[in-house]
Design a protein around this motif. Sequence first.
Motif, short mmCIF file in Angstrom:
data_model
loop_
_atom_site.label_atom_id
_atom_site.label_comp_id
_atom_site.label_asym_id
_atom_site.label_seq_id
_atom_site.Cartn_x
_atom_site.Cartn_y
_atom_site.Cartn_z
N PHE A 142 40.72 2.73 -0.12
CA PHE A 142 40.28 2.81 -1.16
C PHE A 142 41.56 3.11 -2.13
N VAL A 143 42.21 4.19 -1.61
CA VAL A 143 43.58 4.80 -2.25
C VAL A 143 44.50 3.38 -2.58
N ALA A 144 44.58 2.63 -1.44
CA ALA A 144 45.30 1.26 -1.77
C ALA A 144 44.79 0.40 -2.93
N GLY A 145 43.38 0.36 -2.95
CA GLY A 145 42.94 -0.27 -4.15
C GLY A 145 42.77 0.36 -5.23
N GLY A 146 43.33 1.64 -5.51
CA GLY A 146 43.41 2.29 -6.92
C GLY A 146 42.42 3.14 -7.20
N TRP A 147 41.53 3.40 -6.06
CA TRP A 147 40.69 4.75 -6.40
C TRP A 147 40.97 5.83 -6.08
N ARG A 148 40.55 7.12 -6.55
CA ARG A 148 40.64 8.57 -6.12
C ARG A 148 39.57 8.75 -4.86
N VAL A 149 40.04 9.45 -3.99
CA VAL A 149 39.08 9.68 -2.69
C VAL A 149 38.97 11.27 -2.51
N VAL A 150 37.88 11.82 -2.49
CA VAL A 150 37.53 13.16 -2.22
C VAL A 150 37.11 12.90 -0.56
N ALA A 151 37.99 13.66 0.30
CA ALA A 151 37.80 13.25 1.85
C ALA A 151 37.39 14.37 2.52
N THR A 152 36.36 14.54 3.13
CA THR A 152 35.76 15.60 3.85
C THR A 152 36.03 15.59 5.31
N GLY A 153 36.07 16.75 6.02
CA GLY A 153 35.98 16.70 7.46
C GLY A 153 36.14 18.00 7.77
N ARG A 154 36.02 18.13 9.30
CA ARG A 154 36.22 19.63 9.81
C ARG A 154 37.79 20.05 10.16
N ARG A 155 38.49 19.02 10.59
CA ARG A 155 39.79 19.39 10.98
C ARG A 155 40.93 19.48 9.74
N ALA A 156 41.18 20.63 9.20
CA ALA A 156 42.09 20.90 8.31
C ALA A 156 43.47 20.04 8.56
N ASP A 157 43.80 20.05 9.57
CA ASP A 157 45.32 19.38 10.02
C ASP A 157 45.26 17.99 9.61
#
Length: 247
Positions: A21-36
């Motif tokens: 999606f970033v490659a397609g020009g979108w902004r991404v809000v990305a969630t997950g447990r692993r901060a690294d």
Amino acid sequence: MKTVLITGATSGIGAAAARRFVAGGWRVVATGRRADRLDALAHELGRDALLPLVFDIRDAAARDGAMDGLAGEWAAIDLLLNNAGLALGTAPAQGATLADWTTMIDTNVVALAALTHRLLPGLIARRGAIVNLSSVAATYPYAGGNVYGATKAFVRQLSLGLRADLAGTGVRVTSIEPGMVETEFTAVRTGSRDASDTLYAGAAPMTGEDIAETIWWVATLPPHLNINALELMPVSQSFAGFAVARR
């Protein structure tokens, strides 16, 4: 510029979708447990393109706090990609642990439903879209699949129910139902990297990138088209056969 919120973006399909999606020009809000993992992804893709949110999707207070903290363009979610999910254990129901069942239900069902409910008003206002990651296990039961398959059947049925309820709002809803995809899924399920390598060896399974490309296609179709459900497998995989227990 559109914005997608992707749960479970630290690896596999979620990380691949973030990149697509970033490659397609979108902004991404990305969630997950692993901060690294999320920090590395933000560094790779750029913090102007990807906003990392570190929390456990099962933690209602943390989940709601993260959503409350979204501001400006990051709060304008056009697509919710409910990707976070897991399977635990391969034992038959009578040998499974209740803790594994509860974790799967809390992650695959409760958290997905809660986040979807939270974001629905904004998605309706923006005539956005919801893509839910289900599985072929929603349709084809197999030994040891028990509660995992049941949670994915819920995801499929919720998707169809949302589709019915949201008719006329312009919001599109799709259930993506993959078969064998080589990610960390099996290693997490079994606790064994060797078991994962053995399962996928010689099978030419699908990849996270394959599914991400499929999600991208669904998300970028003309707004008058809706894919209700999409089931896909590698050519090497087919439906489970019937089992007969003999005396």
